[in-house]
Enzyme design. Structure first.
Site, mmCIF file in Angstrom:
data_model
loop_
_atom_site.group_PDB
_atom_site.id
_atom_site.type_symbol
_atom_site.label_atom_id
_atom_site.label_comp_id
_atom_site.label_asym_id
_atom_site.label_seq_id
_atom_site.Cartn_x
_atom_site.Cartn_y
_atom_site.Cartn_z
ATOM 1 C CG HIS A 206 -6.471 -6.297 -3.307
ATOM 2 N ND1 HIS A 206 -5.828 -5.604 -4.311
ATOM 3 C CD2 HIS A 206 -7.305 -5.395 -2.716
ATOM 4 C CE1 HIS A 206 -6.250 -4.349 -4.319
ATOM 5 N NE2 HIS A 206 -7.162 -4.198 -3.363
ATOM 6 C CE1 TYR B 50 -5.199 -0.535 -4.528
ATOM 7 C CE2 TYR B 50 -3.373 -0.042 -3.062
ATOM 8 C CZ TYR B 50 -4.679 -0.448 -3.258
ATOM 9 O OH TYR B 50 -5.456 -0.764 -2.179
#
Length: 289
Positions: free
Chosen positions: A126, A46
């Site tokens: 992830h 992110y």
């Protein structure tokens, strides 16, 4: 695991789709705290480290025993240009896939350094879509080691698809799953197999990416027909569409928590208020059929 119903997702803190200032990012986290949110989720991907740095800058000034934070492994942030990312950040860094044992340990160390914390509570594999063997055999195995050593309390997987999450449940022992874009009003792919399986195994699910880039928060004039149908149904019952979008996943007993993202503190306040708006069963009957 005991999970609060509402947590803050860290994607917007990493300039997801559009930039926000440092002060604005801090104001978002502070607004979430003031609203009673105590669960925070982020990832190295992110903003290529930006979300972790911004989130940590606020959280490390707060009582550590009063909040829970999760981050992820599988992408290492490296210097130099790379593939495009959906974050408004300089092109001097890139994300490099790595689910190896060394890569996972490096990722955790880097995350702690960016966060400025001595530990995180939850670690998630992830987006291992194209890396199943290594993510399972090395990545998840390394997280299991860290859990056994007491370095982290809980481990799991976060993905945008249900099929591989099902495989992780069948072949590993995750404590929690993060299901993005699959337990929403518009996309219900997790309901057929993943959620029943998690419920039978006692694995809590966190639902994320519920607004479909804002369509289910503030529908644009050219919103898809299904969005317009949901918005019209909510209007008839006096319920904000955002309320239905946030509360819908929690209708399934396997879903224990949702994550909301925000680019402004006003969005945090609005989302929290909408989350607590009452929803009549008659509306659910319309939305679920």
């Amino acid at each position: 695991m005991t999970l609060p119903a509402l947590g803050l997702g860290g994607g917007p803190l990493g300039n997801y789709l559009r930039p926000i200032s440092e002060a604005q990012a801090e104001a978002v986290v502070e607004a979430a705290w003031e609203a009673g949110i105590r669960t925070f989720d982020t990832a190295p991907f992110y903003g290529l480290g930006l979300s972790e740095r911004r989130l940590g800058r606020v959280l490390r000034g707060l009582p550590r025993t009063e909040f829970v934070i999760s981050t992820k492994v599988g992408r290492l942030v490296r210097p130099g240009p790379g593939a495009p990312v959906p974050f408004a950040v300089p092109g001097d860094r890139h994300a490099e896939w790595d689910f190896s044992r060394d890569g996972v340990l490096r990722s955790v160390a880097d995350s702690l350094d960016r966060l400025g914390l001595d530990h995180v509570d939850t670690l998630l594999i992830h987006d291992p879509d194209q890396h199943w063997p290594q993510a399972l055999d090395e990545g998840f195995a390394t997280l299991a080691e860290l859990r056994a050593q007491g370095v982290v309390k809980a481990i799991g997987v976060g993905m945008n698809q249900s099929k591989m999450l099902v495989e992780f449940v069948r072949h590993a022992d995750p404590d929690v799953l993060l299901a993005a874009n699959q337990v929403t009003l518009l996309r219900r792919s997790a309901f057929e197999e993943l959620l029943p399986l998690c419920l039978s195994r006692g694995i809590p699910v966190v639902a994320a990416s519920l607004f479909h880039r804002g369509d289910l928060a503030a529908p644009p004039p050219d919103a898809p027909p299904e969005v317009r149908r949901y918005a019209e149904a909510c209007a008839r019952h006096g319920v904000p569409l955002a309320t239905a979008a946030m509360r819908f996943p929690l209708r399934h007993p396997a879903v224990r928590s949702i994550l909301i993202g925000a680019h402004t503190p006003e969005q945090v306040a609005s989302n929290v208020a909408d989350f607590h708006h009452p929803v009549p069963e008659a509306l659910w009957h319309e939305l679920e059929t």
